[in-house]
Design a protein around this motif. Structure first.
Motif, PDB file in Angstrom:
ATOM      1  N   THR A   5       0.592  -1.044   0.336  1.00 42.29           N
ATOM      2  CA  THR A   5      -0.112   0.085  -0.115  1.00 42.29           C
ATOM      3  C   THR A   5       0.673   1.791   0.175  1.00 42.29           C
ATOM      4  O   THR A   5       2.038   1.370   0.514  1.00 42.29           O
ATOM      5  N   GLN A   6       0.270   2.319  -0.728  1.00 46.53           N
ATOM      6  CA  GLN A   6       0.572   3.064  -0.623  1.00 46.53           C
ATOM      7  C   GLN A   6      -0.018   4.324   0.197  1.00 46.53           C
ATOM      8  O   GLN A   6      -1.442   4.434   0.234  1.00 46.53           O
ATOM      9  N   TYR A   7       0.946   5.173   1.427  1.00 46.11           N
ATOM     10  CA  TYR A   7      -0.340   6.402   1.702  1.00 46.11           C
ATOM     11  C   TYR A   7       0.632   8.539   1.538  1.00 46.11           C
ATOM     12  O   TYR A   7       0.904   7.886   1.711  1.00 46.11           O
ATOM     13  N   ASN A   8      -0.366   8.575   1.974  1.00 45.89           N
ATOM     14  CA  ASN A   8       0.384  10.054   1.126  1.00 45.89           C
ATOM     15  C   ASN A   8       0.225  10.738   2.508  1.00 45.89           C
ATOM     16  O   ASN A   8      -1.594  11.110   3.253  1.00 45.89           O
ATOM     17  N   CYS A   9       0.304  11.432   3.052  1.00 41.90           N
ATOM     18  CA  CYS A   9      -0.614  11.239   4.746  1.00 41.90           C
ATOM     19  C   CYS A   9       0.073  12.993   5.780  1.00 41.90           C
ATOM     20  O   CYS A   9       0.515  13.871   4.792  1.00 41.90           O
ATOM     21  N   TRP A  10      -0.577  13.377   5.958  1.00 38.90           N
ATOM     22  CA  TRP A  10      -1.102  14.973   6.263  1.00 38.90           C
ATOM     23  C   TRP A  10       0.163  15.733   7.575  1.00 38.90           C
ATOM     24  O   TRP A  10       0.523  14.981   7.939  1.00 38.90           O
ATOM     25  N   ASN A  11       0.474  17.327   6.887  1.00 40.11           N
ATOM     26  CA  ASN A  11       1.006  17.700   7.942  1.00 40.11           C
ATOM     27  C   ASN A  11       1.054  18.847   8.552  1.00 40.11           C
ATOM     28  O   ASN A  11       0.717  19.766   7.752  1.00 40.11           O
ATOM     29  N   GLU A  12       0.497  18.764   9.661  1.00 39.82           N
ATOM     30  CA  GLU A  12      -0.250  19.730   9.962  1.00 39.82           C
ATOM     31  C   GLU A  12       0.446  21.544   9.866  1.00 39.82           C
ATOM     32  O   GLU A  12      -0.274  22.302   9.954  1.00 39.82           O
ATOM     33  N   ALA A  13       1.040  21.366   9.850  1.00 37.85           N
ATOM     34  CA  ALA A  13       2.515  23.075  10.233  1.00 37.85           C
ATOM     35  C   ALA A  13       1.755  23.171   9.000  1.00 37.85           C
ATOM     36  O   ALA A  13       1.664  24.568   8.273  1.00 37.85           O
ATOM     37  N   GLN A  14       2.597  21.730   8.192  1.00 39.82           N
ATOM     38  CA  GLN A  14       2.025  23.385   6.305  1.00 39.82           C
ATOM     39  C   GLN A  14       0.835  22.644   6.362  1.00 39.82           C
ATOM     40  O   GLN A  14       0.535  23.474   4.506  1.00 39.82           O
ATOM     41  N   ARG A  15       0.026  21.717   6.457  1.00 39.51           N
ATOM     42  CA  ARG A  15      -1.547  22.027   5.745  1.00 39.51           C
ATOM     43  C   ARG A  15      -1.605  21.898   4.172  1.00 39.51           C
ATOM     44  O   ARG A  15      -2.362  21.700   3.804  1.00 39.51           O
ATOM     45  N   VAL A  16      -1.224  20.240   4.319  1.00 38.27           N
ATOM     46  CA  VAL A  16      -0.730  19.775   3.365  1.00 38.27           C
ATOM     47  C   VAL A  16      -0.941  18.112   3.321  1.00 38.27           C
ATOM     48  O   VAL A  16       0.445  17.960   4.277  1.00 38.27           O
ATOM     49  N   ASN A  17      -0.340  18.007   2.585  1.00 37.64           N
ATOM     50  CA  ASN A  17      -1.034  15.758   1.788  1.00 37.64           C
ATOM     51  C   ASN A  17       0.677  15.896   1.990  1.00 37.64           C
ATOM     52  O   ASN A  17       1.598  15.686   0.679  1.00 37.64           O
ATOM     53  N   ALA A  18       1.984  16.405   2.745  1.00 35.41           N
ATOM     54  CA  ALA A  18       3.696  15.789   2.497  1.00 35.41           C
ATOM     55  C   ALA A  18       3.883  15.105   2.073  1.00 35.41           C
ATOM     56  O   ALA A  18       5.490  14.982   2.015  1.00 35.41           O
ATOM     57  N   THR A  19       3.735  13.631   3.622  1.00 39.82           N
ATOM     58  CA  THR A  19       4.030  12.842   3.453  1.00 39.82           C
ATOM     59  C   THR A  19       3.892  11.738   3.032  1.00 39.82           C
ATOM     60  O   THR A  19       2.921  11.850   2.910  1.00 39.82           O
ATOM     61  N   GLN A  20       4.395  11.351   1.980  1.00 39.89           N
ATOM     62  CA  GLN A  20       4.605   9.916   1.834  1.00 39.89           C
ATOM     63  C   GLN A  20       5.453   8.662   1.547  1.00 39.89           C
ATOM     64  O   GLN A  20       6.680   8.839   2.143  1.00 39.89           O
ATOM     65  N   VAL A  21       4.536   7.405   2.326  1.00 40.88           N
ATOM     66  CA  VAL A  21       5.125   6.289   1.923  1.00 40.88           C
ATOM     67  C   VAL A  21       4.477   5.490   1.719  1.00 40.88           C
ATOM     68  O   VAL A  21       3.441   5.216   1.197  1.00 40.88           O
TER      69      VAL A  21
END
Length: 320
Positions: A5-21
């Motif tokens: 699977t792949q996740y697009n994860c939330w970064n609250e400081a940037q307010r975007v889904n900035a972390t992919q894993v």
């Protein structure tokens, strides 16, 4: 490999889904290998580069000072709301059985509506290790992804997720920036380099990113483990620390510029004709190398260099 699977994860400081894993296994059934790969710094992503060069830190009890931007990228707090870090510290000290499905420092509504990297990866690993009971976990990433791989593996021990932590087979990072201070490094070395080393940090030549945040009296950031260092000829060495460890020395500017010109010529013109079509580089990669002549150290950060180091590099044999 079997893609899981792949996740697009939330970064609250940037307010975007900035972390992919993404997660993968070596095979679909009875897997022996589980891979967790964090996406690295995107070439033209301003948010990613700002995270890399950030010098902010937060002190976590029993772990040390940790880079704030990397905590935020894992969904474990926000510098815009310091209460999130206080909540994170409290949850980290709770026994895993009592803290529920998440140790995130975010408020409940964020936790329920956004994917947070630490939480979703930990939950998925628990499911995968139950299905594949003999599997080892390998955590990896380039650049920002390497920092997240390093920090995430440390947090598995710090938060006493012992069943997962004990299954770590190795942490492999490429062009990774520094994550924490000497207290963090001592913790990390104790857990992941002793008595058997499971941490492999690879650095290519003049790469800027492994040399930040600075290892000096003001910033106090350090690297854990021993560096697997490859020069521009892909000759490997084992080093405690790379040359020009903080990047800002004027004495290194001219040699780094010459090296960047050599990298441009060697990798775009010579290497493909010596080793074949697999080594032809994309236009984006070539542009990145040209940029590296203007800003020495940038071109060395390209993932292409790390792929080439593994494919062509000599085995590191000396510790200096």
């Amino acid at each position: 490999m079997n893609f899981v699977t792949q996740y697009n994860c939330w970064n609250e400081a940037q307010r975007v889904n900035a972390t992919q894993v993404f997660l993968a296994t070596d095979k679909q059934e009875d897997a022996r290998v589980i891979v967790v790969a964090f996406r690295g710094t995107e070439t033209f992503n301003t948010f990613d580069w700002i995270t890399d060069i950030d010098f902010s830190w937060h002190k976590l009890e029993n772990l040390g000072r940790v880079h704030v931007g990397f905590l935020e990228a894992l969904g474990l707090g926000s510098r815009n709301n310091q209460e999130t870090f206080a909540e994170l510290q409290r949850k980290l000290l709770e026994p895993p059985a009592s803290r529920g499905p998440s140790i995130s420092g975010m408020s409940g509504n964020i936790r329920s509506t956004k994917l947070l990297a630490h939480d979703v990866v930990t939950q998925k690993l628990k499911e995968l290790t139950q299905t594949h009971k003999d599997a080892k976990i390998y955590i990896t990433g380039h650049s920002l992804g390497g920092a997240l791989a390093c920090l995430y593996s440390a947090l598995l021990y710090h938060s006493k997720e012992s069943e997962l932590a004990d299954k770590i087979g190795g942490v492999y990072t490429f062009g990774q920036p520094r994550v924490g201070n000497d207290e963090f490094v001592n913790f990390y070395n104790e857990k992941l380099t002793q008595p058997v080393n499971r941490y492999f940090r690879v650095v290519y030549n003049d790469d800027l990113v492994p040399r930040i945040p600075f290892d000096d009296e003001v910033s106090g950031f350090k690297h854990a483990g021993i560096c697997r260092y490859f020069n521009s000829f892909y000759t490997g060495q084992l080093l405690v620390e790379v040359p020009n460890k903080n990047y800002f020395s004027i004495f290194y500017y001219l040699p780094m510029t010459v090296s960047a010109i050599w990298e441009l010529l060697y990798n775009t013109m010579i290497l493909p004709f010596v080793h074949g079509d697999d080594y032809f580089e994309t236009k984006t990669s070539t542009l990145f190398r040209i940029l590296g002549v203007i800003f020495p150290g940038v071109g060395s950060h390209s993932p292409v260099n790390y792929v080439n180091s593994i494919r062509l590099g000599t085995s590191p044999k000396h510790l200096w």
